[in-house]
Design a protein around this motif. Sequence first.
Motif, PDB file in Angstrom:
ATOM      1  N   LEU A 165       0.925  -1.133  -0.078  1.00 24.55           N
ATOM      2  CA  LEU A 165       0.159  -0.024   0.054  1.00 24.55           C
ATOM      3  C   LEU A 165       0.850   1.275  -0.053  1.00 24.55           C
ATOM      4  CD1 LEU A 165      -2.801  -1.070   2.635  1.00 24.55           C
ATOM      5  CD2 LEU A 165      -3.035  -1.103   0.067  1.00 24.55           C
ATOM      6  N   PRO A 166       0.305   2.305  -0.360  1.00 22.36           N
ATOM      7  CA  PRO A 166       1.040   3.610  -0.432  1.00 22.36           C
ATOM      8  C   PRO A 166       1.695   4.216   0.980  1.00 22.36           C
ATOM      9  CG  PRO A 166      -0.756   4.047  -1.542  1.00 22.36           C
ATOM     10  CD  PRO A 166      -0.938   2.613  -1.114  1.00 22.36           C
ATOM     11  N   ASN A 167       2.897   4.525   1.025  1.00 15.63           N
ATOM     12  CA  ASN A 167       3.569   5.022   2.185  1.00 15.63           C
ATOM     13  C   ASN A 167       2.588   6.287   2.667  1.00 15.63           C
ATOM     14  OD1 ASN A 167       4.939   6.247   4.262  1.00 15.63           O
ATOM     15  ND2 ASN A 167       6.511   6.755   3.141  1.00 15.63           N
ATOM     16  N   PRO A 168       1.792   6.020   3.998  1.00 17.34           N
ATOM     17  CA  PRO A 168       0.952   7.487   4.104  1.00 17.34           C
ATOM     18  C   PRO A 168       1.917   8.799   4.152  1.00 17.34           C
ATOM     19  CG  PRO A 168       0.784   5.608   5.680  1.00 17.34           C
ATOM     20  CD  PRO A 168       1.831   5.146   5.041  1.00 17.34           C
ATOM     21  N   LEU A 169       3.271   8.763   4.771  1.00 15.78           N
ATOM     22  CA  LEU A 169       3.693   9.973   4.598  1.00 15.78           C
ATOM     23  C   LEU A 169       3.978  10.476   3.342  1.00 15.78           C
ATOM     24  CD1 LEU A 169       5.247  12.458   5.960  1.00 15.78           C
ATOM     25  CD2 LEU A 169       7.242  11.107   5.916  1.00 15.78           C
ATOM     26  N   THR A 170       4.649   9.690   2.349  1.00 19.27           N
ATOM     27  CA  THR A 170       4.791   9.866   0.874  1.00 19.27           C
ATOM     28  C   THR A 170       3.520  10.247   0.047  1.00 19.27           C
ATOM     29  OG1 THR A 170       6.838   8.481   0.825  1.00 19.27           O
ATOM     30  CG2 THR A 170       5.812   9.237  -1.216  1.00 19.27           C
ATOM     31  N   GLN A 171       2.296   9.741   0.406  1.00 20.91           N
ATOM     32  CA  GLN A 171       1.287   9.724  -0.004  1.00 20.91           C
ATOM     33  C   GLN A 171       0.792  11.176   0.286  1.00 20.91           C
ATOM     34  OE1 GLN A 171      -1.900   6.938   1.365  1.00 20.91           O
ATOM     35  NE2 GLN A 171      -3.301   7.443  -0.111  1.00 20.91           N
ATOM     36  N   SER A 172       0.754  11.513   1.566  1.00 21.79           N
ATOM     37  CA  SER A 172       0.428  12.832   1.795  1.00 21.79           C
ATOM     38  C   SER A 172       1.067  13.873   1.145  1.00 21.79           C
ATOM     39  CB  SER A 172       0.541  13.220   3.326  1.00 21.79           C
ATOM     40  OG  SER A 172      -0.331  12.153   3.998  1.00 21.79           O
ATOM     41  N   LEU A 173       2.270  13.918   1.212  1.00 25.59           N
ATOM     42  CA  LEU A 173       3.266  14.868   0.466  1.00 25.59           C
ATOM     43  C   LEU A 173       2.934  14.922  -1.245  1.00 25.59           C
ATOM     44  CD1 LEU A 173       6.682  14.253   2.289  1.00 25.59           C
ATOM     45  CD2 LEU A 173       4.880  16.154   2.737  1.00 25.59           C
ATOM     46  N   GLU A 174       2.641  13.970  -1.719  1.00 29.27           N
ATOM     47  CA  GLU A 174       2.657  13.778  -3.163  1.00 29.27           C
ATOM     48  C   GLU A 174       1.198  14.243  -3.686  1.00 29.27           C
ATOM     49  OE1 GLU A 174       3.506   9.943  -4.311  1.00 29.27           O
ATOM     50  OE2 GLU A 174       5.597  10.255  -4.345  1.00 29.27           O
ATOM     51  N   THR A 175       0.171  14.403  -2.562  1.00 32.90           N
ATOM     52  CA  THR A 175      -1.090  15.051  -2.958  1.00 32.90           C
ATOM     53  C   THR A 175      -1.238  16.519  -2.794  1.00 32.90           C
ATOM     54  OG1 THR A 175      -1.821  14.565  -0.666  1.00 32.90           O
ATOM     55  CG2 THR A 175      -2.408  12.835  -2.412  1.00 32.90           C
ATOM     56  N   GLN A 176      -0.081  17.029  -2.518  1.00 31.96           N
ATOM     57  CA  GLN A 176      -0.062  18.599  -2.287  1.00 31.96           C
ATOM     58  C   GLN A 176       0.332  19.071  -3.563  1.00 31.96           C
ATOM     59  OE1 GLN A 176      -0.839  19.600   0.775  1.00 31.96           O
ATOM     60  NE2 GLN A 176      -1.201  17.703   1.187  1.00 31.96           N
TER      61      GLN A 176
END
Length: 219
Positions: free
Chosen positions: A133-144
């Motif tokens: 599954l997507p890494n939550p931290l990277t996932q959050s940064l990349e959605t910005q």
Amino acid sequence: GSSSIAFCDKSLAKFVVKQKTKYAQCNAYGVTVPPTSCPSVFYYGSVYEGDVTVSDGINGHVAATMKSVNYGIMDFQQWMPCDIGFQAIFGVAFAALNQVFDTPNASKLLSICTPAPGETAFCDPAGLEPITLPNPLTQSLETQAAPMSQLAGIYLDYAATAGAPMGMTNGLGMVYLGKAALENEFFKGSTASTVSCFQRSRLGPDSPGKESFWDFVLA
């Protein structure tokens, strides 16, 4: 390490029933314990998907809200940071280390080894294929949307960690997300330096899996 977020308090599950996914997770950490050669630090639990609020560890202010990320709630844990005052783990190991399995029973992912001292275990999916599954931290940064919002920085008073007691020791480190990674006293007061580093993968160069690390020496 891992890329997972997992909460220690299993009673949280009753408040997020609608966020529960079909996945379960098992992670084991640390050195192995003779004579079993199995890790003694581990947890297993169900996986959920929803918003996670990150608070400032010093004054409790809301620092960020991570939208629609995957997180776990521990059904069982042994010798995790939960035992020394922490509420959860927040993995920042990046790609391919947030693995789950398609099973409703998380306890089936664990195999118990011969007691060593204490119970030791290893994650054994019994034929189930891991799903990354997507890494939550990277996932959050990349959605910005803005490039500045995708920045991340970590400050650690590494020298002060020597001899520090195990447990909650506030003030030795800080995580900066977004433009705060550049607009803080530590970044502004430091001199840029170049260090030798190399990229590696535990999966091997021919593996179709995506897993990589950047290693460097702290001086």
